[in-house]
Design a protein around this motif. Structure first.
Motif, PDB file in Angstrom:
ATOM      1  N   GLN A  24       7.226  -4.340   0.616  1.00  0.00           N
ATOM      2  CA  GLN A  24       7.622  -5.625   0.057  1.00  0.00           C
ATOM      3  C   GLN A  24       8.598  -5.416  -1.091  1.00  0.00           C
TER       4      GLN A  24
ATOM      5  N   TYR B  34     -11.253 -10.717  -2.301  1.00  0.00           N
ATOM      6  CA  TYR B  34      -9.984  -9.997  -2.395  1.00  0.00           C
ATOM      7  C   TYR B  34     -10.205  -8.592  -2.952  1.00  0.00           C
TER       8      TYR B  34
ATOM      9  N   ASN C 155       1.154 -11.803  -1.758  1.00  0.00           N
ATOM     10  CA  ASN C 155       1.602 -10.660  -0.961  1.00  0.00           C
ATOM     11  C   ASN C 155       2.442 -11.041   0.242  1.00  0.00           C
TER      12      ASN C 155
ATOM     13  N   GLY D 210       0.220  -1.758  -4.539  1.00  0.00           N
ATOM     14  CA  GLY D 210       0.990  -2.979  -4.333  1.00  0.00           C
ATOM     15  C   GLY D 210       0.167  -4.061  -3.660  1.00  0.00           C
ATOM     16  N   TYR D 211      -0.602  -3.662  -2.656  1.00  0.00           N
ATOM     17  CA  TYR D 211      -1.490  -4.590  -1.937  1.00  0.00           C
ATOM     18  C   TYR D 211      -2.499  -5.220  -2.896  1.00  0.00           C
ATOM     19  N   THR D 212      -3.097  -4.407  -3.743  1.00  0.00           N
ATOM     20  CA  THR D 212      -4.153  -4.890  -4.632  1.00  0.00           C
ATOM     21  C   THR D 212      -3.598  -5.764  -5.747  1.00  0.00           C
TER      22      THR D 212
ATOM     23  N   GLY E 212      -4.737  -8.816  -2.137  1.00  0.00           N
ATOM     24  CA  GLY E 212      -5.283  -7.942  -1.108  1.00  0.00           C
ATOM     25  C   GLY E 212      -6.291  -8.640  -0.221  1.00  0.00           C
TER      26      GLY E 212
ATOM     27  N   VAL F  87       0.155   0.436   4.440  1.00  0.00           N
ATOM     28  CA  VAL F  87       0.542  -0.259   3.215  1.00  0.00           C
ATOM     29  C   VAL F  87      -0.013   0.495   1.999  1.00  0.00           C
TER      30      VAL F  87
ATOM     31  N   ASN G  13      10.393  -8.183  -8.502  1.00  0.00           N
ATOM     32  CA  ASN G  13       9.094  -8.577  -7.961  1.00  0.00           C
ATOM     33  C   ASN G  13       9.069 -10.085  -7.843  1.00  0.00           C
ATOM     34  N   HIS G  14       7.905 -10.656  -7.733  1.00  0.00           N
ATOM     35  CA  HIS G  14       7.713 -12.097  -7.737  1.00  0.00           C
ATOM     36  C   HIS G  14       7.715 -12.512  -9.199  1.00  0.00           C
TER      37      HIS G  14
ATOM     38  N   LYS H  45       1.229  -9.242  -9.403  1.00  0.00           N
ATOM     39  CA  LYS H  45       2.073  -8.284  -8.693  1.00  0.00           C
ATOM     40  C   LYS H  45       2.609  -7.240  -9.673  1.00  0.00           C
TER      41      LYS H  45
ATOM     42  N   GLY I 276      -1.255  -7.796  -5.558  1.00  0.00           N
ATOM     43  CA  GLY I 276      -0.987  -9.118  -5.014  1.00  0.00           C
ATOM     44  C   GLY I 276      -2.227  -9.840  -4.535  1.00  0.00           C
TER      45      GLY I 276
END
Length: 477
Positions: free
Chosen positions: A92, A171, A430, A154-156, A160, A150, A471-472, A207, A158
């Motif tokens: 991402q 999550y 995410n 990064g997953y966590t 997850g 993944v 990022n976001h 994020k 956002g």
């Protein structure tokens, strides 16, 4: 920069005014990993992303081998007023990072499992495919996602959302014990909910806005197997399958997680013969109960229409990727995401009209995931994940190169806009597309005013110059 990775004259002048070759040489001496500039051997590989439509063009890349390398890189960026981007598995990325400093973390592979405490510590370059077998050796499983390749962090950050453990445990962010973070001032800190509740809250859901997370410690759970996988139906049976699924959802408990994807699959040898080049409906199932109970629960769905391929069965938890069978290799794509407040008969009919056999839809995948259960529960230590309380998420995915951008983004917009009567203002971080992630008003809406304002206040305290904006992005209040 041009397609050969050469920096444009204007950008070269801008960076050259700040960073001299001797400055980069000094940075190179201060880190263990490689330091690369455009045109250098290995630069393109270091900048490679999962989405081939997102080409990274940083002025300097630091291939961090440890947390000390990250500290040196952030201090260098601060010294020369360079924004910082971070890349792990690169699933991402939201902008080119042209002229920035890029930190890559794939060399940071440390993993440790504490079976007594039921925790895992993973460094910044670790992927779920590496955690799953290590935790599995101790009879434990993490709240990992649908794609094992993944990156964990990064997953966590956002949130997850797991297709197996999510409705039971919530999550992934809900189970973080601590994070090791290099903040914008170049300091390495350990952040815990007890020691710094505000930054802990903001990191988990915010994020990459608040620093470079070099390691994370999280809980894992005594799960070793599941009953699940996918059932493929013909695309023409979409209406019947959606109707059966919608009526079935209220009958299952929190130990059942499911979704449905409408797919127009490519004609590739990697796909089983019944699926190659076909229009299909893919029912995804992750159930923590027994296989016998799972068979009984799935009976109404199996009776909805004849199956093209039924891959549901008893599996080890390390096979969580079998639920969605997400593609592994990089590809060019565009995507959109919305959360829904409802999935009524009218919503289902709209989805059929937008994606069914008579829709002229060209999208590779349009998926609706049922959330609920523990996804709605507040964890013992709060975080900023904005999608709590939203019952459904829709993710639309179009494969194609940049020359098809207008066509594919129009098709994505048609599906998303067609669901507008049921779309929630908040969204799942995410799954935000680059366009959504770089729209300031859109990001504010994703979090909601109260949550966003609190995030902006934390941002102002820890990153007032918005160093971390690849990022976001949450702008400092």
């Amino acid at each position: 920069m041009n397609m050969d990775g050469e920096m444009s004259e204007s950008m070269a002048e801008l960076i050259g005014a700040r960073v001299k070759p001797e400055d980069v040489a000094e940075l190179r001496q201060n880190v263990t990993g490689p330091v690369l500039e455009p045109g250098a051997e290995g630069y393109a590989a270091e900048c490679a992303t999962y989405n081939l439509n997102c080409v990274l063009k940083p002025a300097v890349v630091v291939g961090a081998a440890n947390a000390e390398d990250v500290v040196a890189a952030v201090r260098f960026a601060r010294r020369f007023e360079l924004p910082v981007a971070v890349k792990s598995s690169a699933h991402q990325m939201v902008s080119s990072a042209e002229g920035w400093l890029l930190i890559t973390t794939q060399r940071m592979k440390g993993i440790s499992v504490n079976s007594e405490e039921r925790t895992v510590r993973a460094e910044a370059g670790v992927r779920w495919s590496e955690v799953l077998p290590r935790a599995g050796e101790h009879g434990l499983a993490p709240v990992s996602g649908s794609a094992p390749e993944v990156g964990v962090i990064g997953y966590t950050l956002g949130g997850g959302q797991s297709p197996l453990l999510g409705r039971t445990y919530g999550y992934a962010a809900d189970h973080v014990r601590g994070l090791e973070v290099v903040t914008a001032d170049g300091e390495l800190r350990r952040i815990t909910p007890e020691g710094d509740p505000d930054l802990y809250w903001a990191l988990l859901g915010g994020k990459g806005n608040f620093g470079v997370v070099t390691a994370i410690e999280f809980e894992v759970f005594p799960v070793t197997r599941f009953y699940g996988g996918g059932i493929y139906f013909r695309g023409n049976d979409l209406d019947r399958v959606l109707t059966a699924w919608r009526m079935w959802l209220p009958t299952v408990g929190d130990d059942m997680t499911s979704s449905i994807a409408v797919q127009r699959l490519p004609d590739l040898p990697a796909l089983p013969e019944p699926l190659r080049g076909e229009f299909v409906v893919h029912l995804r199932i992750g159930y923590l109960g027994t296989a016998t109970a799972g068979e009984q629960l799935l009976a109404p769905l199996r009776q909805a229409a004849p199956a093209l391929l039924d891959l549901v069965g008893e599996k080890p938890v390390t096979s969580i990727g079998d639920i969605h069978l997400d593609p592994v290799d990089p590809m060019p794509y565009f995507d959109r995401c919305v959360c829904l407040t409802d999935f009524s008969e009218e919503t289902a009919q709209a989805l059929v009209e937008l994606t069914g056999a008579k829709s002229n839809c060209t999208l590779t995948t349009v998926e609706i995931r049922a959330l609920g259960g523990a996804f709605d529960r507040e964890p013992p230590f709060p975080n900023s994940v904005p999608s709590k309380g939203l019952p459904y998420v829709v993710f639309a995915f179009a494969v194609g190169t940049l020359d098809r951008a207008e066509e594919l983004e129009t098709d994505l917009g048609r599906v998303v806009d067609g669901l507008a009567p049921w779309v929630a203002e908040r969204n799942m971080v995410n799954f935000l597309s680059p366009n959504e992630a770089t729209d300031t008003d859109g990001v504010r809406a994703v979090y909601g005013k109260e949550r966003y304002d609190r995030l902006a206040a934390v941002k102002r305290h820890h990153d007032p110059n918005n160093v971390f904006r690849h990022n976001h992005n949450i702008t400092p209040a």
